[in-house]
Scaffold this active site. Structure first.
Site, mmCIF file in Angstrom:
data_model
loop_
_atom_site.group_PDB
_atom_site.id
_atom_site.type_symbol
_atom_site.label_atom_id
_atom_site.label_comp_id
_atom_site.label_asym_id
_atom_site.label_seq_id
_atom_site.Cartn_x
_atom_site.Cartn_y
_atom_site.Cartn_z
ATOM 1 N N HIS A 34 0.806 -1.216 0.000
ATOM 2 C CA HIS A 34 0.000 0.000 0.000
ATOM 3 C C HIS A 34 0.843 1.272 0.000
ATOM 4 O O HIS A 34 0.307 2.371 -0.002
ATOM 5 C CB HIS A 34 -0.944 0.013 1.198
ATOM 6 C CG HIS A 34 -2.060 -0.964 1.070
ATOM 7 N ND1 HIS A 34 -3.376 -0.614 1.284
ATOM 8 C CD2 HIS A 34 -2.075 -2.275 0.733
ATOM 9 C CE1 HIS A 34 -4.140 -1.677 1.081
ATOM 10 N NE2 HIS A 34 -3.367 -2.689 0.764
ATOM 11 N N ASP A 46 -4.265 4.093 1.551
ATOM 12 C CA ASP A 46 -5.306 4.236 2.567
ATOM 13 C C ASP A 46 -5.182 5.544 3.340
ATOM 14 O O ASP A 46 -5.923 5.780 4.295
ATOM 15 C CB ASP A 46 -5.261 3.068 3.558
ATOM 16 C CG ASP A 46 -5.472 1.725 2.878
ATOM 17 O OD1 ASP A 46 -5.968 1.726 1.737
ATOM 18 O OD2 ASP A 46 -5.137 0.694 3.476
ATOM 19 N N GLU A 50 -3.358 -8.077 12.929
ATOM 20 C CA GLU A 50 -4.076 -8.697 11.812
ATOM 21 C C GLU A 50 -3.111 -9.480 10.930
ATOM 22 O O GLU A 50 -2.017 -9.005 10.621
ATOM 23 C CB GLU A 50 -4.759 -7.593 10.998
ATOM 24 C CG GLU A 50 -5.570 -8.070 9.809
ATOM 25 C CD GLU A 50 -6.203 -6.901 9.065
ATOM 26 O OE1 GLU A 50 -6.398 -7.016 7.845
ATOM 27 O OE2 GLU A 50 -6.493 -5.868 9.711
ATOM 28 N N ASP A 75 -7.690 -12.007 8.163
ATOM 29 C CA ASP A 75 -8.103 -11.383 6.895
ATOM 30 C C ASP A 75 -7.760 -12.333 5.756
ATOM 31 O O ASP A 75 -8.610 -13.087 5.295
ATOM 32 C CB ASP A 75 -7.414 -10.033 6.720
ATOM 33 C CG ASP A 75 -7.750 -9.376 5.373
ATOM 34 O OD1 ASP A 75 -8.688 -9.852 4.690
ATOM 35 O OD2 ASP A 75 -7.077 -8.412 4.983
ATOM 36 N N LYS A 86 -14.876 -8.153 4.921
ATOM 37 C CA LYS A 86 -14.848 -7.391 3.674
ATOM 38 C C LYS A 86 -16.030 -7.881 2.842
ATOM 39 O O LYS A 86 -16.010 -8.995 2.319
ATOM 40 C CB LYS A 86 -13.528 -7.595 2.941
ATOM 41 C CG LYS A 86 -12.328 -7.018 3.685
ATOM 42 C CD LYS A 86 -11.029 -7.332 2.968
ATOM 43 C CE LYS A 86 -9.842 -6.649 3.661
ATOM 44 N NZ LYS A 86 -8.544 -7.046 3.052
ATOM 45 N N LYS A 113 -12.626 -0.453 10.279
ATOM 46 C CA LYS A 113 -11.312 -0.120 9.732
ATOM 47 C C LYS A 113 -11.548 0.472 8.342
ATOM 48 O O LYS A 113 -11.942 -0.230 7.425
ATOM 49 C CB LYS A 113 -10.463 -1.393 9.648
ATOM 50 C CG LYS A 113 -9.115 -1.224 8.968
ATOM 51 C CD LYS A 113 -8.434 -2.581 8.847
ATOM 52 C CE LYS A 113 -7.136 -2.456 8.072
ATOM 53 N NZ LYS A 113 -6.472 -3.782 7.888
#
Length: 474
Positions: free
Chosen positions: A200, A252, A336, A361, A386, A437
């Site tokens: 990211h 993000d 996570e 996740d 998600k 989140k």
């Protein structure tokens, strides 16, 4: 057919008379508008039209948007997309034509909405969410929604959910609460991304992100203030140490200074929190996304360094030791994806230590079967939800119930490719998840969710409850 026959057939004379009488009783200053609205409410709502289109997400990559029409109005929804789609999640249908958006266009998914899905759903009651979602699942006929595309199905599912709320004349979060038989809407604790790494951001940080959780706030509004103030103090801290270039942000919205280790990043955040005066009220969390840098059974924490020494490979046992040290040195309450998505052994061993919340996740991918396995094996203690990994609102409600029944935490999450749609904000409140989140307190597509939560809290007024210290127990 004569006018009188038409009136008689549809019982219009009686309905119009009732509307006029209601207008007289209400002593309305605008009887025409009153009668019009009264007549609208007298007619049960049905889906009259569905229109899909291709738009761009926050990364400039195509995604799906839908306008769903009923006789009460139009309702819009758009779906996000992740950086990498996993083998266990529902299929995101893309065209694959390299001459169009590098193969990422979604015109096939849009065509499925405008032709197949639209034909199947016209005339359905938008309040019957499970029936709408099941109709699409039956139409698709594949396990992972590869025929219609999960992106097509989810956009329609969310739009229908919004239409259902409008038909019932209740807020979206209340409608979601009703669908799941929840009675305690709760404002979630936000996990603000403050430092970005991994895929990211263009820095050397291996892990995906460092987050802060204002658990000690008394309201969501206060939590948002804490997050914003810490974010801006962090910017000042980074600027002092790395210069202006260190203040660039990742996908993000988190800052992406060129860090040499996760400890270096945590120290920056710790300093920023200290400057705010909220040290007793803000906790930390990290998203490792360890699958990204897992090579065989080893983890390469230097995978982004151009001139890496090859000395920073860690075994699963080494990673557990590192996490133990991090949890001892910093106020970390959640980690996570600490291991590869197939490293069930080490994630279970780490979860058994009880040092913090362990969120799945990549391990789970919001997949019902993998969640069931993780519950059976006690492999983690929280689900990262998600919704686009599942494909419909109904199925999202089902996996949340599955996780909650196992006494897990649930974190509803954005994706790296986001839109302005704020649906997950209402979802987090309606299902009383306790955690959300959705990136940094920066960038419009992220703030759309936080700002919607502000509106919900204001609307709830004295009835508003912020998860706070009970962030995992809601």
């Amino acid at each position: 057919m004569s006018v009188q026959e038409y009136l008689d057939k549809h019982v219009l004379s009686r309905k119009i008379e009732d509307a006029v009488n209601a207008a007289v009783r209400a002593k309305t200053p605008d009887p025409v508008l009153f009668i019009s609205n009264h007549m609208r409410k007298a007619v049960p709502s049905v889906i009259t039209k569905i229109k899909g289109r291709q738009i761009l997400d926050s990364r400039g990559i195509p995604t799906v948007e839908v306008d769903l029409f009923t006789n009460k109005g139009s309702f819009r929804a758009s779906v996000p997309s992740g950086h990498v789609t996993g083998m266990y999640e529902a299929v995101e249908l893309r065209d694959g034509d390299k001459g169009m958006y590098l193969g990422n266009s979604v015109t096939r998914a849009v065509k499925n909405i405008n032709e197949k899905i639209s034909e199947a759903l016209i005339g359905m009651d938008p309040t019957l969410q499970s029936q709408i979602d099941q109709a699409m699942i039956d139409l698709d006929k594949t396990e992972k929604k590869g025929e219609l595309g999960a992106n097509a199905m989810l956009a329609v599912s969310i739009a229908a959910c919004k239409a259902g709320a409008a038909e019932k004349e209740v807020p979206l979060y209340k409608h979601i609460s009703d669908l799941s038989s929840k009675t305690n809407p709760t404002l979630p604790v936000p996990a603000f991304t403050v430092i970005s790494g991994g895929k990211h951001a263009g820095n050397n940080l291996a892990i995906k992100e460092i987050m802060i959780l204002p658990i000690g706030a008394s309201t969501f509004e206060e939590a948002l203030q804490m997050g914003s103030e810490t974010y801006h103090h962090l910017k000042a801290v980074i600027k002092e140490k790395y210069g202006e270039q260190g203040c660039n942000v990742g996908e993000d919205g988190g800052f992406s200074p060129n860090l040499s280790s996760v400890q270096e990043g945590l120290n920056l955040v710790k300093e920023a929190i200290s400057r705010t005066g909220y040290s007793e009220k803000i906790k930390m969390a990290i998203d490792v996304a360890a699958t990204t840098f897992c090579i065989g059974t080893k983890y390469d924490l230097d995978y982004k360094f151009q001139n890496k020494s090859g000395q920073n490979f860690k075994s699963g046992d080494d990673m557990i030791k590192m996490y133990e040290e991090l949890c001892a040195a910093y106020p970390i309450v959640s980690i996570e994806d600490p291991f590869d998505r197939e490293d069930w052994e080490h994630v279970k061993r780490f979860s058994d230590l009880g040092l913090c919340q362990v969120v799945g996740d990549d391990l789970l991918m919001s997949n019902h079967k993998r969640i069931e396995r993780a519950i059976h094996e006690s492999s983690c203690t929280a689900l990262l939800l998600k919704v686009n990994q599942i494909g419909t609102v109904t199925e999202a409600l089902e996996v949340v119930k599955l996780a909650k029944d196992a006494h897990w935490g649930v974190v509803v999450s954005h994706r790296s490719g986001e839109t302005e749609d704020s649906f997950i904000a209402d979802l987090s409140v309606g299902l009383a998840m306790g955690q959300i989140k959705t990136g940094a307190p920066c960038r419009g597509e992220r703030l759309a969710k936080y700002n919607q939560l502000l509106r919900i809290e204001e609307e709830l007024g004295d009835q508003a409850v912020y998860a706070g210290e009970d962030w995992r127990a809601t």
